[in-house]
Scaffold this motif. Structure first.
Motif, PDB file in Angstrom:
ATOM      1  N   ARG A   1      -6.664 -21.508   2.889  1.00 11.18           N
ATOM      2  CA  ARG A   1      -7.706 -21.744   3.890  1.00 11.18           C
ATOM      3  C   ARG A   1      -8.749 -22.738   3.364  1.00 11.18           C
ATOM      4  O   ARG A   1      -9.216 -23.621   4.096  1.00 11.18           O
ATOM      5  CB  ARG A   1      -8.355 -20.419   4.267  1.00 11.18           C
ATOM      6  N   GLY A   2      -9.116 -22.598   2.094  1.00 19.05           N
ATOM      7  CA  GLY A   2     -10.120 -23.489   1.518  1.00 19.05           C
ATOM      8  C   GLY A   2      -9.644 -24.934   1.424  1.00 19.05           C
ATOM      9  O   GLY A   2     -10.396 -25.865   1.732  1.00 19.05           O
TER      10      GLY A   2
ATOM     11  N   ALA B   1      -6.861 -17.285   0.555  1.00 14.99           N
ATOM     12  CA  ALA B   1      -8.175 -17.919   0.374  1.00 14.99           C
ATOM     13  C   ALA B   1      -8.023 -19.371  -0.067  1.00 14.99           C
ATOM     14  O   ALA B   1      -8.731 -20.260   0.422  1.00 14.99           O
ATOM     15  CB  ALA B   1      -9.001 -17.136  -0.638  1.00 14.99           C
ATOM     16  N   LEU B   2      -7.098 -19.626  -0.987  1.00  8.63           N
ATOM     17  CA  LEU B   2      -6.892 -20.990  -1.475  1.00  8.63           C
ATOM     18  C   LEU B   2      -6.355 -21.888  -0.365  1.00  8.63           C
ATOM     19  O   LEU B   2      -6.822 -23.030  -0.187  1.00  8.63           O
ATOM     20  CB  LEU B   2      -5.924 -20.976  -2.659  1.00  8.63           C
TER      21      LEU B   2
ATOM     22  N   LEU C   1     -11.173 -28.044   3.474  1.00  9.84           N
ATOM     23  CA  LEU C   1     -11.703 -29.200   2.745  1.00  9.84           C
ATOM     24  C   LEU C   1     -11.215 -30.510   3.359  1.00  9.84           C
ATOM     25  O   LEU C   1     -11.986 -31.476   3.477  1.00  9.84           O
ATOM     26  CB  LEU C   1     -11.295 -29.123   1.273  1.00  9.84           C
TER      27      LEU C   1
ATOM     28  N   VAL D   1     -19.738 -23.913   5.756  1.00  5.11           N
ATOM     29  CA  VAL D   1     -19.926 -22.623   5.089  1.00  5.11           C
ATOM     30  C   VAL D   1     -21.042 -21.824   5.765  1.00  5.11           C
ATOM     31  O   VAL D   1     -20.911 -20.608   6.000  1.00  5.11           O
ATOM     32  CB  VAL D   1     -20.245 -22.838   3.597  1.00  5.11           C
TER      33      VAL D   1
END
Length: 344
Positions: A247-248, A244-245, A252, A142
């Motif tokens: 990519r996240g 966004a989800l 992870l 991040v």
């Protein structure tokens, strides 16, 4: 009736067969390298001794070699697969050909978190090493992405690479600063920071296995989403993907993989850079094929690096982190030069 669609179907079928054949070749290569790793060491042990030990016969030399080399080979395969897969995911998530857990500072962030946990909080349990390494890898990811996104143009490949390199150097220096006053842990930490699979045991493998399995599963399930992200955020959103989800979740899985590998092996660089680029030459950009190829290629590269380190430095050995640096550094320079030419 026309058969205009048949040629394209035949071509697609040939591509699938070609890709399947290459995957089988990679599986065979990993198996052969595993046999080489078990048979190769700083001390010569004949095949007859190794076979006798595997069959349970009383052969002290063979049993000692098998006891050390089998877990070492398994750990090298697991860590290499994790780093190769994490590199492919990071390159897909950021659309950055320079993305790599080592270059972006993720491995050094995980390493610093583990060292701080040991030095300041007397951390000693196996599970805590893995959890803290994953947390450190995540926070570093991040941080680097935020720094690389500053300024005009957002998170360009070169800015991310520079932010990652600066973060990596800073975290390495901070880790040394934490270790210097602690003579009781300095020797082990310095050796671990180089990156290696020596001293592997089945207990260490068992320690990282849950995180590895979850990371692999999430990564493979993210393959289709990475294909959509490669089309651009607007196109992916237009096709119904939650950008966004997606990519996240993919990021992870990469954080879990490289965090778990770093917890046991230390920060090993360049595997996640070299392997995905080679796999793209073989499979193209389809992540449904690229991700398993990167996992197999990473396993093959790290086992080969470990065998090479044992052969060229007999009767001692070179850690795999040193060997991969010799291979990866020239490759990184080539990628940077190629990227700069494209941007001109």
């Amino acid at each position: 009736m026309t058969d205009t669609g048949y040629p394209s179907l035949r071509i697609a079928g040939r591509y699938r067969l070609r890709r399947a054949a290459i995957l089988l070749i990679l599986v065979a290569a990993v198996a052969i390298l595993c046999l080489m790793s078990v048979a190769t060491g700083t001390r010569e042990v004949g095949w007859s001794d190794l076979l006798a030990a595997l069959q349970g016969h009383n052969d002290d030399v063979g049993q000692a070699a098998v006891a050390m080399r089998i877990p070492r080979t398994l750990l090298a395969a697991m860590a290499g697969a994790a780093l190769g897969l994490a590199g492919a995911i990071m390159q897909g998530v950021t659309r950055n050909p320079l993305a790599d857990p080592g270059i972006l500072g993720v491995n050094n962030g995980a390493a610093m978190a583990v060292v701080i946990g040991i030095a300041w909080f007397q951390m000693s349990s196996a599970a805590s090493y893995v959890l803290v390494a994953i947390l450190g890898a995540g926070l570093t990811s991040v941080f680097v992405y935020a720094i690389g996104s500053l300024g005009r143009g957002g998170a360009t490949p070169l800015k991310l690479a520079l932010a990652g390199a600066a973060t990596s150097v800073a975290f390495s220096s901070l880790t040394i600063a934490v270790v210097l006053p602690r003579n009781d842990i300095a020797g082990g930490v310095r050796s671990w920071q180089i990156g290696g699979v020596g001293g592997a045991t089945f207990d260490r493998i068992e320690m990282i296995l849950p995180a590895m399995l979850v990371g692999f599963l999430v990564a493979m399930l993210s393959a289709r989403k990475l294909n959509l992200l490669a089309l651009g955020d607007e196109v992916a959103a237009g096709l119904g993907e939650k950008v966004a989800l997606a990519r996240g979740v993919a990021a992870l899985s990469a954080v879990m993989l490289c965090g778990a590998a770093t917890a046991v092996c230390g920060p090993i660089g360049f595997v996640g850079l070299v392997v995905p680029h080679i796999c793209r030459l073989l499979f193209g950009v389809d992540h449904r094929w690229l991700l398993p190829c990167s996992a197999l290629g990473g396993a093959a590269l790290l086992i080969l690096a470990d065998v090479t380190g044992r052969l060229i430095a007999r009767p001692s050995e070179l850690d795999v982190g040193i060997v991969t640096a010799f291979v990866g550094a020239p490759f990184f320079i080539w990628i940077v030069r190629r990227q700069r030419v494209r941007e001109l």
